[in-house]
Design a protein around this motif. Structure first.
Motif, short mmCIF file in Angstrom:
data_model
loop_
_atom_site.label_atom_id
_atom_site.label_comp_id
_atom_site.label_asym_id
_atom_site.label_seq_id
_atom_site.Cartn_x
_atom_site.Cartn_y
_atom_site.Cartn_z
N LEU A 34 0.82 -1.05 -0.04
CA LEU A 34 -0.10 -0.15 -0.21
C LEU A 34 0.91 1.28 0.09
N ALA A 35 1.94 1.33 0.61
CA ALA A 35 2.93 2.26 0.73
C ALA A 35 3.50 2.57 -0.52
N PHE A 36 3.90 1.75 -1.25
CA PHE A 36 4.37 1.93 -2.80
C PHE A 36 3.40 2.24 -3.74
N ILE A 37 2.12 1.92 -3.46
CA ILE A 37 1.12 2.26 -4.38
C ILE A 37 0.90 3.62 -4.18
N PHE A 38 0.69 4.18 -2.76
CA PHE A 38 0.21 5.46 -2.35
C PHE A 38 1.48 6.44 -3.08
N GLY A 44 3.52 5.79 -5.48
CA GLY A 44 3.43 5.78 -6.86
C GLY A 44 2.62 6.99 -7.37
N LEU A 45 1.32 7.01 -6.59
CA LEU A 45 0.22 8.00 -6.95
C LEU A 45 0.83 9.34 -6.86
N VAL A 46 1.62 9.67 -5.69
CA VAL A 46 2.10 11.04 -5.60
C VAL A 46 2.94 11.35 -6.62
N MET A 47 3.94 10.35 -6.97
CA MET A 47 4.67 10.66 -8.23
C MET A 47 4.15 10.98 -9.24
N TYR A 48 3.06 10.06 -9.49
CA TYR A 48 2.19 10.25 -10.76
C TYR A 48 1.51 11.88 -10.87
N LEU A 49 1.14 12.16 -9.65
CA LEU A 49 0.30 13.40 -9.79
C LEU A 49 1.52 14.50 -10.21
N ALA A 50 2.49 14.44 -9.69
CA ALA A 50 3.49 15.67 -10.03
C ALA A 50 4.15 15.41 -11.38
N LEU A 51 4.11 14.19 -12.09
CA LEU A 51 4.34 14.09 -13.31
C LEU A 51 3.40 14.42 -14.18
N LEU A 52 2.21 14.33 -14.06
CA LEU A 52 0.96 14.99 -14.69
C LEU A 52 1.00 16.52 -14.71
N CYS A 53 1.44 17.07 -13.67
CA CYS A 53 1.63 18.58 -13.87
C CYS A 53 2.78 18.97 -14.58
N MET A 105 3.41 3.62 -15.22
CA MET A 105 3.05 2.28 -15.29
C MET A 105 4.11 1.13 -14.92
N ARG A 106 5.25 1.59 -15.57
CA ARG A 106 6.66 0.71 -15.41
C ARG A 106 7.27 0.77 -14.23
N ILE A 107 7.28 1.81 -13.65
CA ILE A 107 7.80 2.08 -12.37
C ILE A 107 6.93 1.56 -11.33
N ILE A 108 5.60 1.56 -11.20
CA ILE A 108 4.80 1.05 -10.24
C ILE A 108 4.65 -0.25 -10.32
N LEU A 109 4.62 -0.92 -11.64
CA LEU A 109 4.62 -2.35 -11.77
C LEU A 109 5.71 -2.83 -11.25
N TYR A 127 8.04 -1.88 -9.09
CA TYR A 127 8.00 -1.53 -7.52
C TYR A 127 7.03 -2.51 -6.87
N VAL A 128 5.73 -2.55 -7.14
CA VAL A 128 4.82 -3.16 -6.45
C VAL A 128 5.09 -4.55 -6.55
N LEU A 129 5.23 -5.23 -7.74
CA LEU A 129 5.54 -6.67 -7.96
C LEU A 129 6.78 -7.10 -7.09
N ALA A 130 7.86 -6.42 -7.20
CA ALA A 130 8.96 -6.62 -6.47
C ALA A 130 8.87 -6.69 -4.89
N ILE A 131 8.02 -5.82 -4.41
CA ILE A 131 7.67 -5.66 -3.11
C ILE A 131 6.82 -6.59 -2.68
N ALA A 132 5.80 -7.11 -3.35
CA ALA A 132 4.91 -8.16 -3.28
C ALA A 132 5.69 -9.51 -3.11
#
Length: 471
Positions: free
Chosen positions: A58-62, A64-73, A252-256, A258-263
């Motif tokens: 959950l921490a890495f998904i969250f 990744g979301l914070v990172m995504y918001l910054a990249l969209l801006c 998508m690549r980074i979150i994928l 990170y999340v899969l590796a952490i899982a």
């Protein structure tokens, strides 16, 4: 005052001199390589230990979301105005010269010191293989190596980083596949271990939900570097086409990854043990029976450290060049060599990165922890500035008669998305106040930011005004 047929680049014109020789595949790997580093390979075990298996995911998904918001801006800004100074230049143009000055220098200091930490990590790995050679000698060797790679041309840098990042990506994919094989009994001799680590009552938040919040600075540290795409856009071929493509693909690549590796890590290592392992990735490879597992992962981490240093040196030299053009840094930092590289910016950055020689000798573990937190703090501040710049740019663009349909890439859900980005990053910064061993970074980092801004207001701006009046 409105301007007919206004284009976004009219608000922030490109600075001439750098060469657009970077391809989209370089841009993609630079962003991935800048983000996937020691934060994942060395810090993931501690996050699992603090937050538990489910909490870590959950921490890495969250994060990744914070990172995504910054990249969209950043995407709207970098596509409309692909300049090498990126958010430093945007802050200068759309917020204030003082904020642009402050952002440029704190980001440069942040990454220059980060190079020092990575040289130290690389030196420690080499010392494990060659114990008779001092760590500081390896630091010096790596400094020369990345300097040469950066000084030749941006094309050489981009190609080198493409392969450096490729090694890290291949290692993560290999780990995910190998770890899944261990989980389902296809590899190793333990039989299928499945998802047993997720079944305990403590799997979600073993130390409570508050502990999850306190891991966020480490998680955000892991995602720092994704904003490099904005700076690299200034030397990218056809940025209007390639930058949106990279931003959409990289998240998508980074979150994928990170999340899969952490899982997989959480499934194969009990959370009680994860924080005690020097190299959790090597531990999993070793359980499968892969020979020289520790050496293989040491090589990957070595490559990761050199990759991060390579990218950081690139970013620092371009920032200094951009600031020199804006008269926010000495003019000699605006000098380019025959390959279109800001040579003096590269050399000055390496001088500051000589701190690696100190961190390799004095309290390396403590210094590394402080550096990690300071990078997370600076990264959050930069993401706040990016979101702020996007709001100010959009407002000015419309006020001056710009048409939104002319923007190739638009930040969605405006203005709610950039506002949310600012709020989340402020919350993550505040989390440092509740982490005893990292609190010092908050108490020292924010005053440094304030001092740099005050230096601009009371010294630099007045000096610059005097020079203009004299001219």
């Amino acid at each position: 005052m409105t301007t007919p047929n206004l284009k976004a680049e009219d608000l922030c014109p490109e600075k001439t001199g750098l060469k657009r020789e970077m391809k989209s595949r370089h841009l993609m790997m630079i962003s991935i390589g800048g983000t996937i580093g020691t934060g994942l390979f060395m810090g993931a075990g501690q996050v699992i230990s603090d937050a538990g298996p489910v909490g870590a995911i959950l921490a890495f998904i969250f994060g990744g979301l914070v990172m995504y918001l910054a990249l969209l801006c950043l995407g709207e800004l970098a596509v409309a105005m692909p300049v090498a100074g990126s958010f430093q230049t945007y802050a200068l143009q759309f917020i204030s010269p003082g904020v642009g000055f402050t952002v440029g220098w704190i980001y440069w200091i942040n990454w220059a010191v980060c190079i020092a930490a990575n040289f130290t990590a690389a030196g420690i790995i080499m010392a494990g293989w060659f114990p008779d050679v001092s760590i500081w000698i390896w630091c010096a060797v790596f400094a020369v190596l990345v300097a040469v790679l950066n000084l030749i041309s941006v094309k050489v840098y981009g190609e080198t980083e493409f392969w450096f990042a490729g090694i890290k990506v291949a290692a993560i994919i290999g780990f995910i596949l190998a770890g899944a094989g261990l989980m389902f009994g296809l590899l190793g001799h333990e039989g299928a271990i499945g998802f047993s680590n997720y079944h305990s009552n403590e799997a979600i938040f073993p130390h409570g939900g508050w502990a999850l919040f306190l891991t966020m600075i480490n998680v955000v540290y892991s995602f720092q570097g994704s904003e490099l795409v904005g700076i690299a856009a200034g030397e990218c071929e056809n940025p209007g086409k390639n930058v949106p493509k990279v931003i959409k693909g990289i998240v998508m690549r980074i979150i994928l990854f990170y999340v899969l590796a952490i899982a997989v890590l959480a499934a194969t290592i009990p959370y009680q043990e994860a924080g005690l392992l020097e190299s959790p990735f090597a531990y999993v490879f070793g359980r499968i029976g892969i020979p020289l597992a520790k050496d293989i992962m040491s090589f990957v981490v070595l490559t990761s450290a050199l990759s991060a240093s390579n990218s950081a040196l690139y970013v620092c030299s371009r920032l200094l060049w951009s600031m020199a053009k804006d008269k926010h840094a000495p003019s000699w930092l605006g000098k380019l060599n025959s390959g279109g590289v800001p040579v003096n910016g590269v050399l000055l950055t390496l001088v500051l990165s000589g701190l690696s020689l100190l961190t390799s000798e004095y309290a390396a573990d403590t210094v590394y922890l402080w550096l990690m937190s300071s990078v997370g703090l600076t990264g959050c501040l930069i993401w706040i500035v990016i979101a702020w710049c996007q709001v100010k740019f959009r407002q000015r663009f419309i006020e001056m008669g710009g048409k939104l349909e002319t923007l190739v890439f638009k930040t969605p859900m405006y203005p709610a998305l950039p506002i949310l980005s600012v709020i989340l990053n402020i919350c993550i910064i505040l989390s440092l106040a509740f982490i005893e061993e990292q609190r010092i970074v908050l108490y020292t980092g924010l005053p440094v930011v304030g001092l740099i801004y005050l230096y601009y207001v009371f010294v630099h701006s007045k000096t610059e005004a005097s020079r203009q009046n004299a001219a």
